[in-house]
Design a protein around this motif. Structure first.
Motif, mmCIF file in Angstrom:
data_model
loop_
_atom_site.group_PDB
_atom_site.id
_atom_site.type_symbol
_atom_site.label_atom_id
_atom_site.label_comp_id
_atom_site.label_asym_id
_atom_site.label_seq_id
_atom_site.Cartn_x
_atom_site.Cartn_y
_atom_site.Cartn_z
ATOM 1 N N VAL A 58 6.024 18.830 -18.111
ATOM 2 C CA VAL A 58 6.063 18.424 -16.713
ATOM 3 C C VAL A 58 4.630 18.066 -16.363
ATOM 4 C CG1 VAL A 58 6.425 19.208 -14.349
ATOM 5 C CG2 VAL A 58 8.016 19.900 -16.141
ATOM 6 N N GLU A 111 3.649 16.193 -13.408
ATOM 7 C CA GLU A 111 3.333 15.994 -12.000
ATOM 8 C C GLU A 111 3.138 17.349 -11.305
ATOM 9 O OE1 GLU A 111 7.795 15.940 -12.423
ATOM 10 O OE2 GLU A 111 6.271 14.697 -13.311
ATOM 11 N N GLU A 112 2.617 17.300 -10.104
ATOM 12 C CA GLU A 112 2.405 18.525 -9.332
ATOM 13 C C GLU A 112 3.751 19.027 -8.822
ATOM 14 O OE1 GLU A 112 -0.471 20.175 -8.982
ATOM 15 O OE2 GLU A 112 -1.396 18.675 -10.272
ATOM 16 N N VAL A 113 4.139 20.189 -9.306
ATOM 17 C CA VAL A 113 5.386 20.835 -8.885
ATOM 18 C C VAL A 113 5.088 22.315 -8.677
ATOM 19 C CG1 VAL A 113 6.912 19.197 -10.051
ATOM 20 C CG2 VAL A 113 6.099 21.207 -11.277
ATOM 21 N N ASP A 114 6.079 23.038 -8.187
ATOM 22 C CA ASP A 114 5.832 24.458 -7.967
ATOM 23 C C ASP A 114 5.639 25.181 -9.303
ATOM 24 O OD1 ASP A 114 8.445 26.104 -8.716
ATOM 25 O OD2 ASP A 114 9.123 24.271 -7.710
ATOM 26 N N TRP A 115 5.000 26.325 -9.255
ATOM 27 C CA TRP A 115 4.617 27.080 -10.446
ATOM 28 C C TRP A 115 5.805 27.382 -11.349
ATOM 29 C CZ3 TRP A 115 0.551 27.803 -13.214
ATOM 30 C CH2 TRP A 115 0.506 28.846 -14.128
ATOM 31 N N ARG A 116 6.936 27.772 -10.769
ATOM 32 C CA ARG A 116 8.113 28.119 -11.572
ATOM 33 C C ARG A 116 8.605 26.928 -12.390
ATOM 34 N NH1 ARG A 116 11.711 31.673 -8.559
ATOM 35 N NH2 ARG A 116 10.525 33.262 -9.620
ATOM 36 N N ALA A 117 8.671 25.752 -11.779
ATOM 37 C CA ALA A 117 9.115 24.548 -12.495
ATOM 38 C C ALA A 117 8.109 24.153 -13.570
ATOM 39 C CB ALA A 117 9.324 23.394 -11.515
ATOM 40 N N LEU A 118 6.834 24.290 -13.264
ATOM 41 C CA LEU A 118 5.786 23.940 -14.219
ATOM 42 C C LEU A 118 5.821 24.844 -15.446
ATOM 43 C CD1 LEU A 118 3.257 22.054 -14.499
ATOM 44 C CD2 LEU A 118 1.947 24.030 -13.745
#
Length: 87
Positions: free
Chosen positions: A47, A49-56
């Motif tokens: 991943v 792009e800038e996403v929330d920590w859990r998704a990253l």
């Protein structure tokens, strides 16, 4: 030699020597299927792009662990891990 490509979405068009297997880094069963019969693995998935920590971390940390475990279980002999997301 056959090249097996994997991503979340199908890759088109494929060349005659290419095969596609859909796999998600967060799904160990899909990764085990994608690694079956593979001798060398080049990992470029992340991943970015800038996403929330859990998704990253689901893909970029836990997903890498899932992939390494799937590769080991499948007897993959070589792994190339290329990561330059934050360089």
């Amino acid at each position: 030699a056959t090249i097996r490509l994997s991503d979340l979405r199908p890759i088109h068009p494929l060349q005659a020597s290419e095969r596609f297997v859909r796999a998600d880094l967060t799904r160990p069963r899909q990764l085990r299927k994608a690694c079956r019969g593979v001798s060398t693995l080049l990992h470029l998935g992340a991943v970015t792009e800038e996403v929330d920590w859990r998704a990253l971390t689901a893909a970029n940390v836990d997903g890498v662990i899932n992939l390494l475990e799937a590769a080991k279980a499948a007897g993959v002999r070589r792994l190339v891990f290329a990561s330059s997301m934050h360089v």
